[in-house]
Write a protein that holds these residues in place. Structure first.
Motif, PDB file in Angstrom:
ATOM      1  N   UNK A   1       0.915  -1.277   0.117  1.00 22.00           N
ATOM      2  CA  UNK A   1      -0.033   0.059   0.068  1.00 22.00           C
ATOM      3  C   UNK A   1       0.897   1.046  -0.046  1.00 22.00           C
ATOM      4  N   UNK A   2       0.510   2.440  -0.958  1.00 17.50           N
ATOM      5  CA  UNK A   2       1.247   3.358  -0.820  1.00 17.50           C
ATOM      6  C   UNK A   2       0.438   4.330   0.073  1.00 17.50           C
ATOM      7  N   UNK A   3       1.017   4.651   1.393  1.00 18.57           N
ATOM      8  CA  UNK A   3       0.354   5.404   2.298  1.00 18.57           C
ATOM      9  C   UNK A   3       0.096   7.045   2.177  1.00 18.57           C
ATOM     10  N   UNK A   4      -0.980   7.408   2.801  1.00 18.93           N
ATOM     11  CA  UNK A   4      -0.995   9.001   2.842  1.00 18.93           C
ATOM     12  C   UNK A   4      -0.888   9.318   4.016  1.00 18.93           C
ATOM     13  N   UNK A   5      -1.130  10.615   4.172  1.00 16.07           N
ATOM     14  CA  UNK A   5      -0.935  11.488   5.581  1.00 16.07           C
ATOM     15  C   UNK A   5      -1.641  10.844   6.799  1.00 16.07           C
ATOM     16  N   UNK A   6      -2.821  10.386   6.207  1.00 13.89           N
ATOM     17  CA  UNK A   6      -3.741   9.921   7.454  1.00 13.89           C
ATOM     18  C   UNK A   6      -3.865   8.492   7.378  1.00 13.89           C
ATOM     19  N   UNK A   7      -2.909   7.760   6.997  1.00  6.07           N
ATOM     20  CA  UNK A   7      -2.861   6.167   6.927  1.00  6.07           C
ATOM     21  C   UNK A   7      -2.374   5.782   8.404  1.00  6.07           C
ATOM     22  N   UNK A   8      -3.200   5.110   8.971  1.00  4.12           N
ATOM     23  CA  UNK A   8      -2.846   4.564  10.472  1.00  4.12           C
ATOM     24  C   UNK A   8      -1.891   3.342  10.460  1.00  4.12           C
ATOM     25  N   UNK A   9      -0.852   3.239  11.283  1.00  2.00           N
ATOM     26  CA  UNK A   9      -0.019   2.090  11.306  1.00  2.00           C
ATOM     27  C   UNK A   9      -0.757   1.153  12.140  1.00  2.00           C
ATOM     28  N   UNK A  10      -0.565  -0.178  11.582  1.00  2.00           N
ATOM     29  CA  UNK A  10      -1.068  -1.388  12.596  1.00  2.00           C
ATOM     30  C   UNK A  10       0.118  -2.441  12.876  1.00  2.00           C
ATOM     31  N   UNK A  11      -0.067  -3.123  13.852  1.00  4.03           N
ATOM     32  CA  UNK A  11       0.904  -4.110  14.374  1.00  4.03           C
ATOM     33  C   UNK A  11       1.140  -5.220  13.250  1.00  4.03           C
TER      34      UNK A  11
END
Length: 511
Positions: A449-459
Motif C-alpha cells: 500500500x502507498x500510504x497517505x498522511x492519514x494512513x494509520x499504522x498497524x501491528x
C-alpha cells in the motif's frame, strides 16, 4: 616473483586499467565501440611501443575464453526475456544456419580471391562468423530503432558465439583432412543441445537456491549469481559441450528470476563484464606485433568486403526471409553485424593448435576487426535513417532504469511494527519524520500500500522509508521514540536513544 616485481606489476595493471576506463569515456563521446581504444591501449603497451612483451597464444586463448564466459554471463543477466522471447526462432536461425552460410560464403570468397587453401579459408570464415553485441550497441544505444531490430541483433550476438567456436575448434584440430558435413553438424547439435540444457538447469537451480537461502551479506548474492554462471560454463566444458551457450543461458535464467538484491547483482555483473572486456582487448592488443600488420591490410580488406557485401547479406536473407522480415530491416541487420572480441580470441585457436599459416590469420583478423569497425560503426546512424528505420525528431521509447540508492545518495530503511509497539494506531503525519525522510510503502497482510498522511499504522506492518545518510540517525531515533512512548514521545522526554531510559513511574505514564 619478488615483492618489488609484484608492486611493479600491480602498478602497470592499475595504470592500464585507468587508461582503458578513460578510453571508454572517450569512445562514448566519439560514438565508437570501446573495443577499438582498448585494443589501442594494448598495442601501445606492447613491445613495439612501450616495450611490454607478450606472445603466449595459449595463455591468451585460456584467458580470452574465460573472459568471454564472464561477458556472456553478464549479457544474459542484463537481457530482458520479454525483449527476445518472440525473436528466439529468427535469432536461432541466424546463430546456427546463418553462421554456416557465412562460413561457406566467406571461405569461397577468400579461396578464389586470395588463393588461400580450403582449410585456412574455412578457418578464417569460421573465425569471423560471429557478431559482437557490445560493439553494435555502443553505437546503437542512442538510436530510436524498432525493438524487433535491436532485440534480434542482441539475441543473435548472444547465441552465435557458440557455433562459431565449435567450428573453429573442429577446423583447428583437423590434421589430415577436413571432417564431413554430417560429422560437423552432429558435433554442433550435441554441443549446443547439451550446453543449453546444462545452462538452463543450473540457472534454475541457482535461482531456487538464492531465493531460499538467506546469505549473511548483500555482497554475497552477486558473487553467488556469477558463480552459478561460471559453474554452468565449466560443467558444459567438462561434458565436451558448449560452455559459451551454457554461460549465456544460465545468466539469462538468473537475470530474469525474482532474486533478492537484483540491482546489486546487475551492477556487479556489469562491472565484471567491463573488467573482462578491458582485460580481453588489452591482452589481444598486446598479442599482435604492429610491425607485422601492414602485410595483412590487403587480405583483411578483401576478406572484410566479402564478409560485408556477400556473406552477411546472404546469411541474413536465408535466415530472415522465411520470417517475413522487411527488406529494410534485413539490410540494416546486415550492415550492423560488427565483429569484436570473439573473432580475435578465436584466431588464437589455430595458433595454439599449430596450424600452418595461423599467425597470418591472427594478423588478418585483427586488422579486419579494427578497419571495419571504423567503417561500419560511425555509418550505422546514417544507415538507419536512410532505410527509414529512424527519423530526426522521432519519438523514442521511454527507457526505465533501476537507480541504485547509492547513486541517489539515499538509504532505504525497513521497519516492522512489533506487537505492543506504540507505533500501532499512529497516523503517518503524526510520525513527524525529519525531512527529507519519507514513508514510501507499507506491506500489510502480504499486500503493498502507498500510504497517505492519514494512513494509520498497524501491528505487523512492514514500513519502507527512504532517507539520506545525513538524516538517517535522526529518523531512526524518531521511530524508536514513537515506538516506545507514542506520538507524544517528546512530551515525555523520549528521544529514541539506543538504550531506552528507565521506565517512568506509573503516575507519569500516559493514559
Amino acid at each position: 616473483m619478488t615483492l618489488q616485481e609484484l608492486y611493479m606489476t600491480l602498478l602497470v595493471a592499475g595504470t592500464v586499467l585507468l587508461a582503458s576506463i578513460a578510453a571508454a569515456r572517450a569512445a562514448h563521446r566519439l560514438g565508437l565501440p570501446s573495443l577499438l581504444l582498448f585494443l589501442a591501449v594494448g598495442v601501445i603497451t606492447g613491445e613495439d611501443v612501450i616495450g611490454l612483451h607478450f606472445d603466449d597464444a595459449q595463455l591468451a586463448q585460456a584467458l580470452g575464453t574465460a573472459a568471454l564466459a564472464v561477458i556472456l554471463i553478464e549479457g544474459g543477466l542484463t537481457t530482458q526475456w520479454s525483449d527476445i522471447r518472440r525473436l528466439l526462432a529468427p535469432a536461432g536461425m541466424l546463430a546456427a544456419v546463418g553462421v554456416a552460410v557465412s562460413v561457406v560464403v566467406t571461405a569461397a570468397g577468400v579461396h578464389w580471391l586470395l588463393g588461400m587453401d580450403w582449410h585456412l579459408a574455412l578457418l578464417l570464415g569460421a573465425i569471423v562468423a560471429s557478431t559482437d553485441a557490445a560493439a553494435v550497441f555502443a553505437v546503437l544505444r542512442s538510436l530510436p530503432l524498432p525493438q524487433k531490430v535491436s532485440g534480434l541483433l542482441e539475441a543473435e550476438s548472444g547465441f552465435n558465439d557458440a557455433p562459431a567456436i565449435i567450428l573453429v575448434t573442429v577446423f583447428s584440430t583437423a590434421t589430415s583432412e577436413l571432417p564431413g558435413a554430417g560429422s560437423v553438424a552432429g558435433t554442433v547439435v550435441y554441443q549446443l543441445a547439451v550446453g543449453g540444457l546444462l545452462g538452463v538447469v543450473i540457472g534454475r537451480l541457482g535461482a531456487v537456491a538464492l531465493r531460499r537461502i538467506a546469505l549473511p551479506a548483500t555482497g554475497l548474492y552477486p558473487l553467488a549469481t556469477l558463480g552459478f554462471g561460471v559453474i554452468a560454463f565449466a560443467a558444459a566444458g567438462a561434458a565436451n559441450a558448449s560452455g559459451i551457450i551454457a554461460a549465456y543461458l544460465a545468466g539469462l535464467v538468473l537475470g530474469n528470476a525474482k532474486l533478492p538484491h537484483r540491482a546489486a547483482t546487475r551492477s556487479f555483473a556489469e562491472g565484471a563484464g567491463w573488467l573482462a572486456q578491458i582485460g580481453l582487448f588489452v591482452m589481444l592488443g598486446l598479442l599482435v606485433t604492429p610491425r607485422q600488420l601492414p602485410s595483412a591490410i590487403l587480405p583483411a580488406i578483401i576478406t572484410g568486403l566479402v564478409l560485408l557485401l556477400a556473406a552477411r547479406p546472404a546469411c541474413v536473407a536465408v535466415c530472415l526471409t522465411p520470417f517475413r522480415v522487411p527488406w529494410r530491416e534485413q539490410a540494416f541487420i546486415s550492415w550492423a553485424g560488427l565483429r569484436g572480441a570473439v573473432p580475435i580470441v578465436l584466431a588464437t585457436f589455430p595458433v595454439v593448435a599449430g596450424v600452418d599459416g595461423a599467425q597470418d590469420l591472427l594478423d588478418i583478423v585483427f586488422v579486419l576487426v579494427v578497419l571495419f569497425t571504423l567503417i561500419q560503426g560511425p555509418a550505422l546512424p546514417a544507415t538507419a535513417r536512410r532505410l527509414g528505420l529512424t527519423r530526426p525528431g522521432a519519438l523514442r521509447e521511454v527507457q526505465v532504469e533501476t537507480a541504485p540508492l547509492d547513486v541517489l545518495d539515499a538509504d532505504l530503511l525497513t521497519v516492522t511494527v512489533p506487537p505492543g509497539s506504540r507505533l500501532q494506531g499512529v497516523a503517518v503525519f503524526e510520525l513527524r519524520l525529519p525531512a527529507p525522510t519519507v514513508l514510501t510503502l507499507i506491506v500489510r497482510d502480504g499486500a503493498a500500500h502507498v500510504p497517505g498522511p492519514d494512513t494509520v499504522l498497524r501491528t505487523g506492518d512492514e514500513l519502507l522509508l527512504v532517507t539520506t545518510p545525513q538524516t538517517r540517525e535522526a529518523a531512526e531515533r524518531r521511530l524508536r521514540a514513537v515506538g516506545r512512548r507514542g506520538k507524544l514521545a517528546r512530551w515525555f522526554g523520549e528521544h529514541g536513544d539506543q538504550e531506552p531510559p528507565a521506565a517512568a513511574p506509573a503516575s507519569e505514564a500516559p493514559r
